[in-house]
Write a protein that holds these residues in place. Structure first.
Motif, short mmCIF file in Angstrom:
data_model
loop_
_atom_site.label_atom_id
_atom_site.label_comp_id
_atom_site.label_asym_id
_atom_site.label_seq_id
_atom_site.Cartn_x
_atom_site.Cartn_y
_atom_site.Cartn_z
N UNK A 10 -40.58 66.64 -9.31
CA UNK A 10 -39.75 67.50 -10.15
C UNK A 10 -39.21 68.70 -9.39
N UNK A 11 -40.05 69.33 -8.57
CA UNK A 11 -39.60 70.49 -7.79
C UNK A 11 -38.52 70.10 -6.79
N UNK A 35 -30.52 69.93 -4.06
CA UNK A 35 -29.95 69.98 -2.73
C UNK A 35 -29.67 71.37 -2.19
N UNK A 36 -29.92 72.37 -2.99
CA UNK A 36 -29.62 73.73 -2.56
C UNK A 36 -30.55 74.23 -1.46
N UNK A 37 -31.72 73.60 -1.30
CA UNK A 37 -32.60 74.00 -0.21
C UNK A 37 -31.94 73.74 1.13
N UNK A 89 -28.43 84.48 -3.80
CA UNK A 89 -28.48 84.79 -5.24
C UNK A 89 -28.06 83.57 -6.08
N UNK A 90 -26.96 82.97 -5.69
CA UNK A 90 -26.48 81.80 -6.44
C UNK A 90 -27.50 80.68 -6.39
N UNK A 91 -28.01 80.40 -5.21
CA UNK A 91 -28.97 79.30 -5.06
C UNK A 91 -30.22 79.53 -5.90
N UNK A 92 -30.78 80.73 -5.85
CA UNK A 92 -32.00 81.00 -6.60
C UNK A 92 -31.75 80.99 -8.11
#
Length: 167
Positions: free
Chosen positions: A55-56, A62-64, A86-89
């Motif tokens: 799940x994580x 894919x942002x990682x 900021x956007x990714x988090x």
């Protein structure tokens, strides 16, 4: 050169000792669950944990990978780096919360489909941690993108192991 060699040696010792302590704590936790609670509880715990891990990974959408790439690319441009982080988090946190709610609500159906009575409680408990774990994994990607990969041992090995033992 000797000053740099000492610095490398200190980091190496930190990584080995920190990783070792974390893995020892993780081992002690898993031993306690498997021996203290028996094979059925261990199996249910493992299924719940795998749901959390998968799940994580999915909740990061894919942002990682993208975050690590763009932070490395814009390391010198603090404004762009902060904006992409900021956007990714925000996205991972939002998707993580939605995913956690979905797993929490679907836990009875998942447990029934897997023919695992008792799994529901594990799924629900692990679902509560899903947004935190997804954001922690994104933090690791950000550290790599910033060139601070050596802190992986602190976040991934030491905190996870000690956190499991403390739970």
């Amino acid at each position: 050169l000797s000053g740099e060699a000492r610095k490398v040696a200190r980091e190496g010792i930190f990584i080995v000792v920190g990783g070792g302590v974390g893995k020892l704590a993780e081992f002690l936790f898993k031993r306690e669950v498997s021996v203290g609670y028996g094979p059925e509880a261990w199996g249910l715990f493992s299924l719940g944990l795998m749901t959390l891990v998968v799940g994580a990974a999915v909740m990061q959408v894919g942002l990682d990978q993208g975050l690590a790439h763009f932070l490395a690319r814009w390391r010198d441009d603090r404004k762009k780096a902060l904006a992409v982080a900021r956007v990714a988090f925000r996205v991972v946190l939002l998707v993580g919360v939605l995913g956690a709610m979905a797993i929490f609500l679907a836990a009875p159906g998942i447990a029934a489909a897997l023919e695992a009575p008792g799994l529901e409680q594990y799924l629900r408990r692990f679902a509560l941690f899903l947004p935190v774990v997804a954001c922690a994994e994104l933090t690791l990607a950000a550290l790599y993108g910033l060139g601070w990969g050596r802190y992986k041992v602190f976040f991934q090995d030491l905190l996870v192991g000690v956190g499991m033992l403390g739970a």
